[in-house]
Write a protein that holds these residues in place. Sequence first.
Motif, short mmCIF file in Angstrom:
data_model
loop_
_atom_site.label_atom_id
_atom_site.label_comp_id
_atom_site.label_asym_id
_atom_site.label_seq_id
_atom_site.Cartn_x
_atom_site.Cartn_y
_atom_site.Cartn_z
N SER A 200 -3.93 2.77 -2.17
CA SER A 200 -5.01 3.06 -1.23
C SER A 200 -5.69 1.78 -0.75
CB SER A 200 -6.04 3.99 -1.88
OG SER A 200 -7.12 4.23 -1.00
N LEU A 201 -5.94 0.85 -1.68
CA LEU A 201 -6.56 -0.42 -1.30
C LEU A 201 -5.69 -1.17 -0.30
CD1 LEU A 201 -7.94 -1.80 -4.69
CD2 LEU A 201 -9.28 -1.18 -2.69
N LEU A 202 -4.39 -1.22 -0.55
CA LEU A 202 -3.49 -1.92 0.36
C LEU A 202 -3.42 -1.23 1.71
CD1 LEU A 202 -0.51 -2.79 -2.04
CD2 LEU A 202 -2.26 -4.34 -1.18
N ARG A 203 -3.30 0.10 1.69
CA ARG A 203 -3.18 0.85 2.94
C ARG A 203 -4.44 0.70 3.80
NH1 ARG A 203 -2.05 5.05 0.75
NH2 ARG A 203 -4.05 6.14 0.73
N ARG A 204 -5.61 0.85 3.18
CA ARG A 204 -6.85 0.72 3.93
C ARG A 204 -7.06 -0.72 4.40
NH1 ARG A 204 -10.50 5.02 3.30
NH2 ARG A 204 -9.75 6.66 1.88
N GLY A 205 -6.70 -1.68 3.55
CA GLY A 205 -6.84 -3.08 3.93
C GLY A 205 -5.94 -3.43 5.11
N GLU A 206 -4.68 -2.93 5.05
CA GLU A 206 -3.74 -3.19 6.15
C GLU A 206 -4.27 -2.57 7.45
OE1 GLU A 206 -0.34 -1.35 4.53
OE2 GLU A 206 0.04 -2.94 3.05
N ARG A 207 -4.79 -1.35 7.35
CA ARG A 207 -5.33 -0.68 8.54
C ARG A 207 -6.50 -1.45 9.13
NH1 ARG A 207 -5.01 4.50 10.59
NH2 ARG A 207 -6.79 5.16 11.86
N GLN A 208 -7.38 -1.97 8.24
CA GLN A 208 -8.53 -2.72 8.70
C GLN A 208 -8.10 -4.02 9.38
OE1 GLN A 208 -11.76 -2.01 8.94
NE2 GLN A 208 -12.03 -4.02 9.90
N LEU A 209 -7.11 -4.70 8.81
CA LEU A 209 -6.62 -5.94 9.42
C LEU A 209 -6.03 -5.67 10.80
CD1 LEU A 209 -4.91 -7.79 6.43
CD2 LEU A 209 -6.99 -8.46 7.62
N LEU A 210 -5.24 -4.59 10.92
CA LEU A 210 -4.65 -4.26 12.22
C LEU A 210 -5.72 -3.89 13.23
CD1 LEU A 210 -1.55 -2.16 11.05
CD2 LEU A 210 -1.52 -4.40 12.16
N THR A 211 -6.71 -3.12 12.79
CA THR A 211 -7.79 -2.74 13.69
C THR A 211 -8.57 -3.95 14.15
OG1 THR A 211 -8.00 -0.58 12.61
CG2 THR A 211 -9.87 -1.32 13.93
N SER A 212 -8.82 -4.88 13.21
CA SER A 212 -9.55 -6.10 13.54
C SER A 212 -8.76 -6.97 14.51
CB SER A 212 -9.87 -6.88 12.27
OG SER A 212 -10.53 -8.08 12.55
N ALA A 213 -7.44 -7.05 14.29
CA ALA A 213 -6.60 -7.91 15.12
C ALA A 213 -6.35 -7.32 16.51
CB ALA A 213 -5.27 -8.17 14.43
N LEU A 214 -6.21 -5.98 16.58
CA LEU A 214 -5.84 -5.34 17.84
C LEU A 214 -7.01 -4.73 18.58
CD1 LEU A 214 -2.57 -3.55 16.62
CD2 LEU A 214 -2.79 -5.75 17.77
N GLY A 215 -8.19 -4.76 17.95
CA GLY A 215 -9.36 -4.17 18.59
C GLY A 215 -9.57 -2.75 18.11
N SER A 216 -10.48 -2.05 18.74
CA SER A 216 -10.79 -0.68 18.36
C SER A 216 -9.56 0.20 18.50
CB SER A 216 -11.91 -0.11 19.25
OG SER A 216 -13.07 -0.94 19.12
N GLN A 217 -9.54 1.25 17.72
CA GLN A 217 -8.42 2.17 17.77
C GLN A 217 -8.32 2.77 19.17
OE1 GLN A 217 -8.66 5.10 14.74
NE2 GLN A 217 -8.99 3.64 13.11
N PRO A 218 -7.16 2.71 19.80
CA PRO A 218 -7.03 3.25 21.15
C PRO A 218 -7.13 4.76 21.14
CG PRO A 218 -4.88 2.64 20.26
CD PRO A 218 -5.91 2.16 19.27
N GLN A 219 -7.65 5.31 22.21
CA GLN A 219 -7.72 6.75 22.34
C GLN A 219 -6.34 7.31 22.60
OE1 GLN A 219 -10.50 7.64 25.40
NE2 GLN A 219 -12.28 7.03 24.18
N VAL A 220 -5.99 8.36 21.92
CA VAL A 220 -4.69 8.98 22.09
C VAL A 220 -4.77 9.99 23.21
CG1 VAL A 220 -2.87 10.34 20.99
CG2 VAL A 220 -4.16 8.64 19.66
N ARG A 221 -3.96 9.82 24.20
CA ARG A 221 -3.96 10.71 25.35
C ARG A 221 -2.83 11.73 25.21
NH1 ARG A 221 -4.76 6.44 30.39
NH2 ARG A 221 -6.78 5.63 29.73
#
Length: 225
Positions: A200-221
Amino acid sequence: MTLTAEFVIRSPSLPFVSLAASLPSQQLECVHGLCHEGGSRVFVVYLEPDDNVSEADLSALDEVVDTSPLGRASGKEVYQLTIELADVVSEAFAPERFTATQMEPTVVTPDGWYETKLFQNYNAFNGMRTRCEEYGIGVELVSISQNPPEDDGSSQYGLTERQQEALQLAIARGYYESPRQVSTKELAEEMDISQPSMSSLLRRGERQLLTSALGSQPQVRSLSR
């Protein structure tokens, strides 16, 4: 970002390991310029007076080319020694291969060299470890930390302290290499947590890093037909 890494280097080709094994204290300290200065073969060695090591004893070591006593410092006998390095050590620590700065004196024991060094990033540390292992020199990581530490318990990427600790350990242990060098179970044991918590720590950390690097989560259309 810079990193401070504490690690143990093990090889029978390392200077002074056999000397440490013969001392009552079973250890000595030295400062050297390997990984930092081209062609550096000069070591400054600090010995406990009770170990009763003389200049003649040091000169008699196979690897020592020249010995110069420097007096005493912090209650220890200090010598400047010029060393003839084994080829594997010279090649593994060639300064053009990587750069690392010695933060504290190397502690030499019969088990190997205990070192604390400053690296530019994780790749620099992992590159050093890989090159050492290519020459039959083992490297065991004791600890690794980012500089400077964050005051608020989170990194500049929004990671919590535990997420950052988990990701740092995973990178250092080769979890993200291909093939993986360690499992989440082994990482969890090192952090003294359960395997699901580590995942869980790795998964959440990876998600946070990607979000930080790519910006806010894009809206899914939704796709309309």
